[in-house]
Design a protein around this motif. Structure first.
Motif, mmCIF file in Angstrom:
data_model
loop_
_atom_site.group_PDB
_atom_site.id
_atom_site.type_symbol
_atom_site.label_atom_id
_atom_site.label_comp_id
_atom_site.label_asym_id
_atom_site.label_seq_id
_atom_site.Cartn_x
_atom_site.Cartn_y
_atom_site.Cartn_z
ATOM 1 N N SER B 142 0.876 -1.310 -0.086
ATOM 2 C CA SER B 142 0.248 -0.223 0.032
ATOM 3 C C SER B 142 0.870 1.235 0.007
ATOM 4 O O SER B 142 0.532 2.268 -0.749
ATOM 5 C CB SER B 142 -0.646 0.061 1.270
ATOM 6 N N TYR B 143 2.070 1.277 0.652
ATOM 7 C CA TYR B 143 2.887 2.270 0.947
ATOM 8 C C TYR B 143 3.559 2.467 -0.604
ATOM 9 O O TYR B 143 3.414 3.741 -1.001
ATOM 10 C CB TYR B 143 4.088 2.028 1.822
ATOM 11 N N ILE B 146 0.434 3.820 -3.130
ATOM 12 C CA ILE B 146 -0.132 5.114 -2.848
ATOM 13 C C ILE B 146 0.905 6.240 -3.149
ATOM 14 O O ILE B 146 0.427 7.087 -3.738
ATOM 15 C CB ILE B 146 -0.529 5.244 -1.215
ATOM 16 N N GLY B 147 2.234 5.825 -3.112
ATOM 17 C CA GLY B 147 3.085 6.814 -3.293
ATOM 18 C C GLY B 147 3.602 6.339 -4.922
ATOM 19 O O GLY B 147 4.850 6.701 -5.085
ATOM 20 N N TYR B 150 5.655 9.042 -7.049
ATOM 21 C CA TYR B 150 6.338 9.627 -5.886
ATOM 22 C C TYR B 150 6.853 10.846 -6.235
ATOM 23 O O TYR B 150 7.511 11.402 -5.320
ATOM 24 C CB TYR B 150 7.492 8.337 -5.381
ATOM 25 N N ALA B 159 1.709 8.594 1.085
ATOM 26 C CA ALA B 159 2.078 7.240 1.433
ATOM 27 C C ALA B 159 2.961 7.197 2.718
ATOM 28 O O ALA B 159 2.574 6.246 3.292
ATOM 29 C CB ALA B 159 3.184 6.936 0.112
ATOM 30 N N ALA B 239 -4.830 8.575 1.160
ATOM 31 C CA ALA B 239 -4.395 7.622 0.347
ATOM 32 C C ALA B 239 -4.943 7.513 -1.125
ATOM 33 O O ALA B 239 -4.611 6.810 -1.978
ATOM 34 C CB ALA B 239 -4.885 5.955 0.763
ATOM 35 N N GLY B 242 -2.923 7.779 -4.531
ATOM 36 C CA GLY B 242 -2.438 7.013 -5.808
ATOM 37 C C GLY B 242 -3.404 7.051 -7.015
ATOM 38 O O GLY B 242 -4.385 7.518 -6.817
#
Lengths: 487, 644
Positions: B142-143, B146-147, B150, B159, B239, B242
């Motif tokens: 998920s990190y 979501i990022g 980036y 994220a 979130a 993303g």
């Protein structure tokens, strides 16, 4: 006396026989065809390994009970053969085209045969003869690069101290024979000894004689010079294989045969184990030569393995003895992979420098800067090996240390475990330093590709290191099963 | 099919590896690999469910890993239905993203595949260790996702926020697992694998009830982190940074349901733990209400949906909490809504993705009149909204109704009607906020500054239609139309075949009085009435413009201010993170610098010094070495002689 009779009675000797046969065949064939020798040696090793594994759970004695074939001996033979195979694969490249390949592979196989007989010895005489066979071949191997003065020096020092230690060992053995009147281990193990100056001296002399091979402090001083000077493939074999010959001899001679003296050797091994691991780690801290550093780390590792001997002599609880010896066996197997792999990875770099005609000290730590960019596979594998040696989880080294250290704690030797754990923490410093240099520093040399044979050997060792770390269950079970011999 | 069950999480992992390493060289960045892999997982999941459904049996396979830890899978009715949902919804979303994320890099497809694998691992794990590993894998993915963009600062910080906030929950969960382990070692010492769920269930009665309360509340903390329950819900709206497909995955299939699943999976422990279920019920009801109020004022279409997810997850928790009266049936009810919600929430997100794809904005104030241009998206989103609001014949009506009814039974049984009332009022708010968004986006005049929106390509609309169909019929089909409450009964009996989970024994231990509560039929019409009123309010304000929304939405309105600042979330979080956390951090920094670094410095320096001294012994002269051997041997003999 037909072939079937021979096979049914001496069939257990087949692995050694095959290896010897290949060794002599190599000498003969080497007179004419040099390029296939390495592959031939490899085939011999694989066949022999296959035969050992097929006969893993054998239980037989030969030649008037002077040789014994049991899971313990087969376990060590597997370790020796694995190391020899890794060494052969890497040597395929290192000795490619060398005029003396025949002798090299001959000596390598004969050394392995000697080590395998040590694993099977059940008598002072057979042990000593096999021990010498395994040692003398390696003296020559250490000096094999005869144009390189360091290699000569390595072989010479190794031989001198080896000869001295053999003398000491033999003196200890003759004292034992003098006291008991027997040379057979089975008979010795049933003796009860009367405490006297003779038994004491015999015990210490034997420990000193074997301590040379195991590289225990203060019998270790040849090791750094030899590991550094010897051709790196040979160093790998010495550290990962030949050293284990010392351990199997110690297990057989001390733990099996002289078990009656256990209260006496408790103190000896406690002192030696602590000094060995601490000394090895402390001196490794300041090394610039990677091969020397690995040599000292190897000394420290011997200290950890020797903890098993302390635990065995201290406790009488079967489950703890089993855990300690099983742990030691597992450690020996893992150490073969991680230390052999580390030496081979260092050897890869040395080989690449030589090949690309870069004139520097082959194993200086500076040569490894930025290796992750110029030789990514080697750098990654070396990282894993070093972390394994330090005992980071998911590697073989972690499981090994876990087993031995917990044996020490269950055996009531928590202080020993604490010292060992502090030592492990200390050791991470010099291991991690190499990783830092490889991954964070800028590349110093432009290396042109990693040699395939070396990479294969390194990756195989990597596979072993990771497999034993991620899925240790079945291997631990085997080691524990094998260690039941000591109960 | 049963023997292939272990492949369910493994196939997407293979998909991940293949896509990551080969995707660049394959057509469409290898996006078809995860689709095929997850299709395989879906087929196996459905096959397994069909096989075990008639007999209600449980598949359990376990292999030794190391010491007291095993690797194993447990497929009981609960896990089986969950596996089907996760793999199916994830499959649909993957098909949709073949078009939606075209040309955005193979890393996306690889990571979503791993994300799905992690979630399937959570569902299928038979022990808490494996569960936690998969749980962390979900968190990591998920990190990363979501990022995904980036380079965009807001995505990077979202994220980070998601990672840190869910980390709070993870730490609590881990603590809970540790305490479980400690208790199992202490009270069930002969247990072979103390973290195996089956073993834990078998030994629940050996563990002291208050320890269970501690464990389950820590588990609930972990669940709150992943499932966005108050006060750990703050990461979920952010979130949205993303890609929209990732939001769909997070909200429907792969992430937020993990928390609810955790509570459902360990429900026997909750049932045996005093007070825990009451906390679950209150937390759920409160979260449902407070998130719905915030959803009312959001202008970003995805944020509206994010708050609605938090609110719906609250409902699921409420359903589980009402297990304090209705027992194991609560698991079935929660799962019914979980799956039903997965369908309509995935649908709503993919619709909003389609809208964003066409209009290039998230802001519903800039949309309007889209229905005529995007018919399929508009009508499928209408179905999704109806389902979310709980209007009859949609799936959401049946599943949500079951929860409100369970809450009412809980209220009547325990004499505490507050959770029920909060849940009931939330129905009204839900209908209002979702139809506010729909009316603003799809009816009225277009407010788009530029560009002509158009319908999305078939690769995106077909998944919408499939999901719309599921949102229409799922809960009705499985739990109402054909012979009563099939689903709730099947899933509610999930623990029946597992030893040590007799609800009578457990609830007696937890101090809950399970009972059959008779509910007046007239009460059951209430949720429907509230939903219809909610839709009507939205229609009046945002369609008919009576009263004009501008008059309500103004900074001078204190209620609006409270909601748009999300109950002053920012200053509160800032205070906690900047003042308290930083204070502690500075304190630890001082301690670390002086005591820890100092002692390490001392140790290393001593080590170096000793090393240098000892190194001098290594003279390189063989004579010295031989002397050392002789001296060592002699000293050993003398020393040993003295010692003995």
């Amino acid at each position: 006396m037909n072939i079937e009779w021979i096979l049914s009675n001496y069939g257990v000797l087949l692995p050694e026989a095959v290896l010897t046969l290949f060794a002599f065949a190599i000498i003969l064939i080497g007179l004419k065809y040099r390029s296939i020798l390495g592959y031939l040696a490899f085939v011999g090793g694989v066949v022999s390994l296959g035969l050992v594994i097929m006969n893993f759970s054998v239980n037989a004695t030969l030649l008037y009970n002077s040789l014994v074939f049991d899971p313990l001996s087969q376990f060590f033979k597997v370790v020796f053969l694995l190391v020899t195979l890794l060494t052969i694969i890497a040597s395929l490249r290192y000795y490619h085209g060398n005029a003396h390949q025949g002798e090299y592979y001959f000596l390598l196989l004969i050394a392995t045969v000697g080590m395998m007989f040590v694993a099977s010895a059940n008598d002072l005489v057979s042990l000593f003869v096999a021990f010498e066979l395994g040692s003398i071949a390696t003296y020559v191997l250490a000096a094999f690069d005869k144009e390189n003065p360091r290699s000569i020096e390595a072989g010479f020092k190794y031989f001198m101290i080896g000869a001295l230690s053999s003398a000491i060992l033999l003196l200890g053995m003759s004292l034992i024979y003098g006291i008991t009147g027997t040379t057979n281990f089975t008979a010795l193990s049933q003796m009860s000894f009367e405490m006297s100056g003779y038994t004491l001296a015999a015990l210490v002399l034997i420990i000193a004689g074997l301590g040379f091979k195991m590289a225990l402090v203060p019998f270790h001083m040849w090791a750094p010079d030899t590991y550094q000077g010897a051709p790196t493939v040979v160093s790998a074999m010495l550290a990962a294989g030949s050293k284990k010959m010392g351990f199997v001899a110690a297990f057989k001679l001390i733990v099996l045969a002289l078990i009656a003296l256990r209260t006496e050797w408790y103190m000896v091994f406690a002192v030696i184990a602590v000094i060995t691991m601490t000394y090895g780690n402390l001196v490794a801290l300041t090394q610039r030569s990677l091969k020397r550093m690995l040599a000292y780390s190897s000394i420290a590792q011997a200290g950890y393995i020797a903890m098993a001997l302390v635990v065995v002599s201290y406790t009488h609880v079967d489950s703890v003895v089993n855990l300690a010896m099983g742990g030691a066996l597992f450690y020996i197997l893992s150490h073969a992979f991680m230390k052999g792999g580390a030496f081979l990875a260092v050897g890869t770099v040395g080989y690449m420098l030589l090949r690309d005609k870069i004139k520097v000290d082959e194993d200086d730590i500076d040569n490894f800067s930025g290796l992750s960019k110029t030789a990514p596979i080697t750098a990654f594998s070396l990282t894993v090996f070093l972390f394994a040696l330090a005992g980071i989880p998911l590697t073989a080294g972690f499981v090994s240390k876990l087993l031995i250290f917990s044996a020490a704690i269950y055996g009531g030797l928590a202080w020993l475990a604490v010292i060992a754990i502090l030592n492990s923490a200390l050791s991470l410093f010099y291991y991690a330093r190499v990783v830092k240099v490889m991954y964070w520093d800028k590349p110093k040399f432009d290396l042109k590709g990693e040699p395939t044979a070396y990479v294969v050997a390194v990756l195989l060792a990597l596979l072993g290191t990771v497999l034993l770390g991620v899925y240790p269950g079945p291997f631990v079970d085997v080691a524990m099963k094998v260690a039941e011999v000591f109960l | 099919m049963q023997e292939y069950a272990v492949l369910i999480p493994l196939l997407p992992i293979f998909g991940f590896i293949l896509t990551l390493f080969l995707g660049r060289k394959l057509p469409g960045q290898g996006s078809f690999i995860p689709v095929l892999a997850i299709a395989g997982s879906t087929i196996i999941s459905v096959g397994v469910l069909l096989e075990i459904y008639p007999s209600g049996e449980v598949i359990h396979q376990s292999w030794h890993w190391f010491s007291l830890i095993n690797i194993g899978i447990l497929v009981d009715p609960l896990a089986a239905v969950m596996l089907c949902m996760v793999s199916f919804v994830s499959l649909i979303i993957h098909i949709y993203s073949m078009e939606y994320m075209k040309g955005q890099g193979e890393r996306y497809y690889a990571e979503t595949s791993l994300f799905t694998a992690g979630m399937l691992g959570v569902v299928i794990a038979d022990n808490l260790f494996l569960f936690f590993l998969s749980w962390e894998l979900v968190g990591l993915c998920s990190y990363l996702l979501i990022g995904y963009w980036y380079r965009k600062p807001s995505a990077a910080s979202a994220a980070k926020k998601a990672f840190l906030v869910t980390r709070v929950g993870d730490v609590l969960l881990l603590a809970g697992i540790f305490i479980t382990y400690a208790n199992m070692i202490k009270f069930a010492p002969d247990s072979q694998y103390p973290l195996s769920l089956l073993e834990i269930f078998r030994h629940i009665t050996d563990i002291p009830p208050l320890q269970l309360t501690l464990i389950t509340l820590l588990f609930l903390g972990g669940a709150a982190g992943k499932s966005g329950q108050f006060p750990l819900h703050i990461w979920l709206p952010d979130a949205m940074e993303g890609p929209t497909t990732v939001s769909a995955l997070i909200h429907a299939a792969t992430m937020v349901t993990a928390g609810v699943y955790l509570v459902a999976r360990t429900f026997p422990m909750f049932l045996a733990a005093p007070y825990s279920l009451v906390v679950v019920a209150y937390l759920g009801a409160f979260t449902a209400l407070i998130a719905a109020t915030m959803g009312l004022v959001m202008n970003d279409i995805k944020r509206v949906l994010a708050y609605s997810t938090i609110s719906q997850l609250g409902y699921m928790m409420l359903a589980l909490g009402s297990g304090a009266i209705i027992g194991m049936a609560a698991v079935g009810i929660a799962m019914l809504h979980l799956i039903s919600h997965a369908f309509f929430k995935a649908l709503l997100f993919l619709c909003s993705g389609s809208v964003i794809h066409a209009t290039h904005t998230n802001d519903i104030r800039l949309m309007g009149g889209l229905l005529s241009k995007m018919k399929i998206t508009g009508y499928t989103m209408l179905i999704g909204s109806l389902a979310l609001a709980g209007i009859p014949i949609t799936s959401g009506y049946y599943s949500k109704d079951a929860i409100i009814e369970a809450a009412l039974e809980y209220g009547l049984g325990s004499g505490d009607l507050l959770p029920y009332l909060m849940g009931l009022f939330t129905v009204l708010l839900t209908a209002t906020y979702i139809f506010r968004a729909w009316f603003m986006a799809f009816v009225g005049k277009s407010r788009l500054p530029k560009g002509k929106p158009h319908e999305s390509p078939w690769l995106m609309t077909v998944p919408l239609i499939i999901l719309a169909f599921c949102s229409l019929v799922f809960a009705g089909a499985v739990n109402s139309w054909f012979g009563g409450k099939i689903f709730v009964e099947y899933v509610g009996r999930t623990f029946e075949r597992i030893a040590g989970t007799d609800p009578e024994v457990l609830s007696a231990m937890g101090g809950y009085h399970l009972m059959e509560v008779h509910v007046e039929h007239s009460f059951l019409i209430l949720p429907l009435a509230f939903a219809v009123v909610g839709v009507l309010i939205a229609a009046m304000v945002y369609w008919a413009k009576k009263p004009d929304p501008e008059s309500i939405v103004s900074p001078t309105n204190p209620i609006y201010r409270l909601l748009i600042t999300k109950y002053y979330e920012l200053p509160i979080i800032d205070f906690i993170s900047m003042r308290i956390t930083m204070g502690v951090a500075i304190l630890t920094k001082v301690v670390e610098r002086i005591f820890i670094d100092g002692s390490i410095w001392l140790i290393t320096q001593t080590g170096f010094l000793l090393g240098e001294i000892l190194r001098m012994a290594q003279s390189g002269i063989v004579r010295h070495y031989a002397t050392a051997v002789a001296l060592g041997t002699g000293l050993l003999i003398i020393g040993l002689w003295g010692w003995l």
